[in-house]
Design a protein around this motif. Structure first.
Motif, mmCIF file in Angstrom:
data_model
loop_
_atom_site.group_PDB
_atom_site.id
_atom_site.type_symbol
_atom_site.label_atom_id
_atom_site.label_comp_id
_atom_site.label_asym_id
_atom_site.label_seq_id
_atom_site.Cartn_x
_atom_site.Cartn_y
_atom_site.Cartn_z
ATOM 1 N N HIS A 260 -5.736 4.632 2.820
ATOM 2 C CA HIS A 260 -4.432 3.973 2.763
ATOM 3 C C HIS A 260 -3.629 4.214 4.038
ATOM 4 C CE1 HIS A 260 -4.262 3.675 -1.934
ATOM 5 N NE2 HIS A 260 -5.266 3.015 -1.403
ATOM 6 N N THR B 177 0.843 -1.199 0.000
ATOM 7 C CA THR B 177 0.000 0.000 0.000
ATOM 8 C C THR B 177 0.874 1.244 0.000
ATOM 9 O OG1 THR B 177 -1.782 -1.107 1.203
ATOM 10 C CG2 THR B 177 -1.764 1.295 1.248
ATOM 11 N N GLU B 178 0.690 2.115 -0.998
ATOM 12 C CA GLU B 178 1.489 3.333 -1.053
ATOM 13 C C GLU B 178 0.898 4.395 -0.131
ATOM 14 O OE1 GLU B 178 3.418 6.618 -4.137
ATOM 15 O OE2 GLU B 178 2.280 4.907 -4.935
ATOM 16 N N GLN C 118 -4.999 2.005 6.696
ATOM 17 C CA GLN C 118 -4.639 0.622 6.427
ATOM 18 C C GLN C 118 -3.208 0.334 6.870
ATOM 19 O OE1 GLN C 118 -5.540 -0.601 2.422
ATOM 20 N NE2 GLN C 118 -4.195 -2.394 2.497
ATOM 21 N N VAL C 119 -2.291 1.245 6.539
ATOM 22 C CA VAL C 119 -0.895 1.057 6.933
ATOM 23 C C VAL C 119 -0.741 1.134 8.446
ATOM 24 C CG1 VAL C 119 1.395 2.110 6.856
ATOM 25 C CG2 VAL C 119 0.096 1.789 4.740
#
Length: 265
Positions: free
Chosen positions: A94, A86-87, A97-98
């Motif tokens: 995102h 995931t960038e 999520q990270v």
């Protein structure tokens, strides 16, 4: 153990780990400014799954800023950071999520003083992961057992020593079941006699295969645990290598000067 790239020059990437698969973290041409101060300059770094990296360097070299960028506590201005595929961009989904997959332990424990040890550990699983309280408490007790502090579960942070509070902070991060752990000088605020108990906990995690990036000046820990040691200065990766050659035969004069001071050679 993951072999370091034999070329210790700045920006050299890690080789894939033996298990193969995509890397845990990929950083490409990362640049970060605080106003006009260029704190990170063209950082390239690839971290294999299960790899244990120690980052060292003088104060102000960008070490802490680098790992804070990995979970977007600090936004970067140029380059790419990809965590578990995931960038990290301005995309809030995102970022969440990270952060849900990356645990972080700070120099200061950042525990909520009005909550018990157990409640500190269950707060995020209940509110972020929507875990039932009973499940969250069972998980918290499991990790408090692992860091050897379960008997303090009903106490408040102010009733614990600094070393105990830092172990609670580690357990709290583990309760979110991260695949990557970031440590930002986790022993620097501790009295010397408390450092060993925290380092022992981190050594235990390393032995279990956790992907770890640790900013620290504890060079004995780096020798014992790290797959790779990275030296940063003035916002750049100056040198990186496996612990043996890094400490015994540093290639860069800036690295040699730093080690001569910190190791009292």
């Amino acid at each position: 153990m993951n072999p370091s790239n034999p070329n210790p020059a700045a920006g050299a990437a890690a080789q894939p780990n033996e298990a193969g698969g995509p890397p845990a973290i990929v950083i490409e041409k990362l640049n970060k400014w605080f106003g006009e101060f260029h704190v990170l300059e063209d950082i390239d770094l690839t971290v294999a799954r299960g790899e244990r990296i120690v980052i060292c360097g003088p104060s102000g070299s960008g070490k802490s800023t680098l790992i804070r960028c990995i979970n977007r506590l600090e936004p970067h201005q140029k380059g790419r950071i990809v965590v578990n595929g995931t960038e990290l961009t301005d995309n809030l989904k995102h970022i969440d999520q990270v952060r849900s997959d990356v645990g972080m332990v700070f120099q200061h424990f950042n525990l909520f003083p009005h909550l018990t040890v157990l409640d500190n550990c269950t707060l995020a699983p209940i509110w972020v992961r929507k875990k039932p309280r009973a499940e969250a408490e069972a998980t918290a007790m499991k990790f408090l057992e692992r860091v050897r502090i379960a008997d303090q579960a009903q106490k408040y942070p102010g009733q614990l020593s600094g070393g105990q509070q830092q172990r609670v902070a580690i357990a709290r991060a583990l309760c979110m079941t991260p695949s990557i752990m970031l440590f930002d000088e986790p022993t620097s605020a501790l009295d010397p006699e408390m450092v060993k108990e925290v380092l022992d906990t981190m050594i235990m995690l390393a032995g279990e295969g956790m992907t770890m990036l640790c900013v620290t000046h504890e060079m004995g820990f780096a020798r014992a645990v790290a797959d790779r040691v990275i030296f940063m200065d003035r916002g750049e990766i100056v040198e990186q290598n496996a612990p043996g050659p890094f400490f015994d035969d540093p290639q860069n004069e800036r690295t040699r000067q730093f080690l001569s001071q910190i190791l009292h050679r």
